[in-house]
Design a protein around this motif. Structure first.
Motif, PDB file in Angstrom:
ATOM      1  N   PRO A 156      54.616  -8.663  93.180  1.00 36.14           N
ATOM      2  CA  PRO A 156      53.836  -9.526  94.298  1.00 36.14           C
ATOM      3  C   PRO A 156      52.918 -10.596  93.511  1.00 36.14           C
ATOM      4  CG  PRO A 156      52.813  -7.395  93.479  1.00 36.14           C
ATOM      5  CD  PRO A 156      53.975  -7.565  92.838  1.00 36.14           C
ATOM      6  N   PHE A 157      52.896 -10.497  92.166  1.00 29.88           N
ATOM      7  CA  PHE A 157      52.093 -11.941  91.637  1.00 29.88           C
ATOM      8  C   PHE A 157      53.037 -13.219  91.469  1.00 29.88           C
ATOM      9  CE2 PHE A 157      49.735  -8.152  90.278  1.00 29.88           C
ATOM     10  CZ  PHE A 157      48.514  -8.718  90.295  1.00 29.88           C
ATOM     11  N   ALA A 158      54.279 -12.916  91.595  1.00 26.64           N
ATOM     12  CA  ALA A 158      55.260 -13.949  91.772  1.00 26.64           C
ATOM     13  C   ALA A 158      55.022 -14.671  93.227  1.00 26.64           C
ATOM     14  CB  ALA A 158      56.651 -13.592  91.357  1.00 26.64           C
ATOM     15  N   TRP A 159      54.998 -13.937  94.130  1.00 29.73           N
ATOM     16  CA  TRP A 159      54.592 -14.548  95.512  1.00 29.73           C
ATOM     17  C   TRP A 159      53.357 -15.276  95.435  1.00 29.73           C
ATOM     18  CZ3 TRP A 159      58.221 -14.051  99.239  1.00 29.73           C
ATOM     19  CH2 TRP A 159      59.482 -13.349  98.872  1.00 29.73           C
ATOM     20  N   LEU A 160      52.230 -14.748  94.910  1.00 32.44           N
ATOM     21  CA  LEU A 160      51.158 -15.244  94.965  1.00 32.44           C
ATOM     22  C   LEU A 160      50.954 -16.769  94.235  1.00 32.44           C
ATOM     23  CD1 LEU A 160      48.749 -12.026  94.110  1.00 32.44           C
ATOM     24  CD2 LEU A 160      48.704 -13.348  96.464  1.00 32.44           C
ATOM     25  N   MET A 161      51.863 -16.622  93.042  1.00 29.69           N
ATOM     26  CA  MET A 161      51.938 -17.793  92.083  1.00 29.69           C
ATOM     27  C   MET A 161      52.609 -18.905  93.055  1.00 29.69           C
ATOM     28  SD  MET A 161      50.968 -18.691  89.051  1.00 29.69           S
ATOM     29  CE  MET A 161      51.335 -17.532  87.726  1.00 29.69           C
ATOM     30  N   LYS A 162      53.654 -18.677  93.797  1.00 29.35           N
ATOM     31  CA  LYS A 162      54.171 -19.422  94.723  1.00 29.35           C
ATOM     32  C   LYS A 162      53.370 -20.100  95.673  1.00 29.35           C
ATOM     33  CE  LYS A 162      57.206 -18.404  98.098  1.00 29.35           C
ATOM     34  NZ  LYS A 162      58.409 -18.246  98.895  1.00 29.35           N
ATOM     35  N   ARG A 163      52.382 -19.264  96.306  1.00 27.43           N
ATOM     36  CA  ARG A 163      51.500 -19.761  97.362  1.00 27.43           C
ATOM     37  C   ARG A 163      50.538 -20.774  96.293  1.00 27.43           C
ATOM     38  NH1 ARG A 163      46.565 -15.785  98.944  1.00 27.43           N
ATOM     39  NH2 ARG A 163      45.808 -16.364  97.078  1.00 27.43           N
ATOM     40  N   GLU A 164      49.921 -20.398  95.327  1.00 31.51           N
ATOM     41  CA  GLU A 164      49.086 -21.203  94.596  1.00 31.51           C
ATOM     42  C   GLU A 164      49.750 -22.531  94.307  1.00 31.51           C
ATOM     43  OE1 GLU A 164      45.900 -20.786  94.134  1.00 31.51           O
ATOM     44  OE2 GLU A 164      45.790 -18.730  94.501  1.00 31.51           O
ATOM     45  N   VAL A 165      51.160 -22.697  93.892  1.00 30.83           N
ATOM     46  CA  VAL A 165      51.681 -24.092  93.765  1.00 30.83           C
ATOM     47  C   VAL A 165      51.647 -24.545  95.158  1.00 30.83           C
ATOM     48  CG1 VAL A 165      53.986 -24.849  93.336  1.00 30.83           C
ATOM     49  CG2 VAL A 165      53.331 -23.044  92.122  1.00 30.83           C
ATOM     50  N   ARG A 166      52.003 -24.021  96.114  1.00 31.17           N
ATOM     51  CA  ARG A 166      52.068 -24.771  97.437  1.00 31.17           C
ATOM     52  C   ARG A 166      50.596 -25.320  97.798  1.00 31.17           C
ATOM     53  NH1 ARG A 166      56.583 -25.389 101.184  1.00 31.17           N
ATOM     54  NH2 ARG A 166      58.324 -23.876 100.397  1.00 31.17           N
ATOM     55  N   LEU A 167      49.895 -24.476  97.704  1.00 29.45           N
ATOM     56  CA  LEU A 167      48.392 -24.963  97.907  1.00 29.45           C
ATOM     57  C   LEU A 167      47.901 -26.136  97.316  1.00 29.45           C
ATOM     58  CD1 LEU A 167      45.725 -24.185  99.548  1.00 29.45           C
ATOM     59  CD2 LEU A 167      45.288 -22.454  98.096  1.00 29.45           C
ATOM     60  N   ASN A 168      48.027 -26.108  95.816  1.00 26.06           N
ATOM     61  CA  ASN A 168      47.740 -27.083  94.897  1.00 26.06           C
ATOM     62  C   ASN A 168      48.503 -28.577  95.397  1.00 26.06           C
ATOM     63  OD1 ASN A 168      46.159 -27.898  92.479  1.00 26.06           O
ATOM     64  ND2 ASN A 168      48.047 -28.405  91.795  1.00 26.06           N
ATOM     65  N   LEU A 169      49.619 -28.295  95.778  1.00 31.19           N
ATOM     66  CA  LEU A 169      50.135 -29.519  95.938  1.00 31.19           C
ATOM     67  C   LEU A 169      49.760 -30.128  97.461  1.00 31.19           C
ATOM     68  CD1 LEU A 169      54.060 -28.502  95.541  1.00 31.19           C
ATOM     69  CD2 LEU A 169      52.450 -29.913  94.146  1.00 31.19           C
ATOM     70  N   GLU A 170      49.285 -29.372  98.327  1.00 28.85           N
ATOM     71  CA  GLU A 170      48.512 -29.956  99.379  1.00 28.85           C
ATOM     72  C   GLU A 170      47.002 -30.372  98.962  1.00 28.85           C
ATOM     73  OE1 GLU A 170      49.737 -30.031 102.492  1.00 28.85           O
ATOM     74  OE2 GLU A 170      51.696 -29.389 101.426  1.00 28.85           O
ATOM     75  N   PHE A 171      46.577 -29.743  98.011  1.00 33.47           N
ATOM     76  CA  PHE A 171      45.077 -30.452  97.583  1.00 33.47           C
ATOM     77  C   PHE A 171      45.519 -31.708  97.018  1.00 33.47           C
ATOM     78  CE2 PHE A 171      43.448 -25.984  96.315  1.00 33.47           C
ATOM     79  CZ  PHE A 171      43.059 -25.630  97.720  1.00 33.47           C
ATOM     80  N   LEU A 172      46.476 -31.922  96.233  1.00 29.42           N
ATOM     81  CA  LEU A 172      46.853 -33.346  95.646  1.00 29.42           C
ATOM     82  C   LEU A 172      47.123 -34.445  96.684  1.00 29.42           C
ATOM     83  CD1 LEU A 172      49.179 -32.230  92.752  1.00 29.42           C
ATOM     84  CD2 LEU A 172      47.065 -33.420  92.554  1.00 29.42           C
ATOM     85  N   ALA A 173      47.952 -33.975  97.837  1.00 33.01           N
ATOM     86  CA  ALA A 173      48.131 -34.797  98.964  1.00 33.01           C
ATOM     87  C   ALA A 173      46.895 -35.233  99.568  1.00 33.01           C
ATOM     88  CB  ALA A 173      49.371 -34.389  99.687  1.00 33.01           C
ATOM     89  N   ASP A 174      46.070 -34.230  99.942  1.00 29.82           N
ATOM     90  CA  ASP A 174      44.670 -34.544 100.627  1.00 29.82           C
ATOM     91  C   ASP A 174      43.937 -35.462  99.886  1.00 29.82           C
ATOM     92  OD1 ASP A 174      45.647 -32.513 102.626  1.00 29.82           O
ATOM     93  OD2 ASP A 174      44.332 -30.939 101.632  1.00 29.82           O
TER      94      ASP A 174
END
Length: 274
Positions: free
Chosen positions: A195-213
């Motif tokens: 499950p932590f691999a799925w959580l890590m994937k979510r963190e990657v996606r979220l941080n990319l949105e932070f960068l674009a924002d």
């Protein structure tokens, strides 16, 4: 199987370290580097044999006395007789088959997503808006990007929002965010049972949105207006590999946009990662 166990344990430890060190600041580029390392290093570290180095240090000699060839115990369920009709089930074998089946299923899913995106790229007409090459969608899908392509339906985007959306999506394109997405997807396939691999994937996606924002904010757009536009925008995530303008976790994005910028001294704590 032992290698995969080590990789999955590494992902758990790196995820815990990331949450401990990185999630309270606005150093998104540093976060991006940490996340990529957290996805790649768990596959590399188990391949490094440090026993010789440990054996040269007296304080670590006791650790080297353990058996490094530990394997998953074979738990036998059922009878072990030779009479006809008796069955023997080896739990570790079943775990291996289930693991491989999950990898195959998710690999097929990734291939289907890739083909879907390829077909959209081939079939969607192109135009230029504000000097930027755009693939014009016909449906109500929200804006998204993939590598050098930006997709949106111009008829569903108000003129005052267009510049914000294009700035956001160009940040994904110019900073090559699709590479991070693909790496996280591949790691997730290899470690799908964790499950932590799925959580890590979510963190990657979220941080990319932070960068674009952040790029939108740096371009001088009003923060409040941009946040309201995010709330109003129709969201329909059809392409799993794409960077979506209105990606989920919107509340976290708005909180991060309103957060005070972390100063340069905040990088000191990243030394803990080493």
């Amino acid at each position: 199987m032992i290698y995969l166990l080590q990789v999955n344990l590494g992902i758990i430890l790196f995820y815990a370290l990331y949450k401990l060190i990185c999630t309270r600041d606005t150093l998104f580029n540093s976060r991006r580097l940490i996340l990529i390392l957290s996805l790649i290093l768990p596959f590399i570290i188990p391949l490094i044999d440090i026993r010789e180095w440990m054996e040269t240090r007296d304080s670590l000699v006791m650790l080297t006395n353990f058996d490094y060839s530990t394997t998953i115990p074979e738990i036998v369920v059922g009878t072990t007789g030779t009479e006809p009709g008796n069955h023997v089930f080896v739990i570790s074998e079943w775990i291996k088959y289930i693991y491989i089946a999950g990898i195959i299923a998710l690999s097929i899913r990734l291939i289907i997503q890739s083909i879907s995106l390829y077909l959209v790229i081939r079939k969607t007409p192109e135009t230029r808006i504000n000097g930027i090459r755009i693939k014009c969608l016909k449906d109500k899908s929200g804006p998204f990007s993939f590598f050098n392509w930006i997709f949106l339906n111009p008829d569903t985007v108000k003129e005052e929002k267009m510049s914000e959306i294009l700035t956001h999506e160009m940040a994904h394109v110019r900073q090559k965010h699709s590479i991070d997405v693909i790496i996280s997807e591949l790691v997730n396939i290899c470690c799908w049972i964790n499950p932590f691999a799925w959580l890590m994937k979510r963190e990657v996606r979220l941080n990319l949105e932070f960068l674009a924002d952040k790029k939108v904010m740096d371009a001088g757009f009003a923060t409040k207006s941009y946040q309201y536009h995010l709330l109003e925008l129709t969201y329909n995530r059809k392409y799993g590999l794409s960077n979506n303008f209105n990606f989920s976790h919107l509340k976290q994005r708005i909180i991060m946009m309103n957060k005070k910028k972390t100063n340069g001294a905040g990088h000191i704590k990243y030394a803990l990662f080493a």
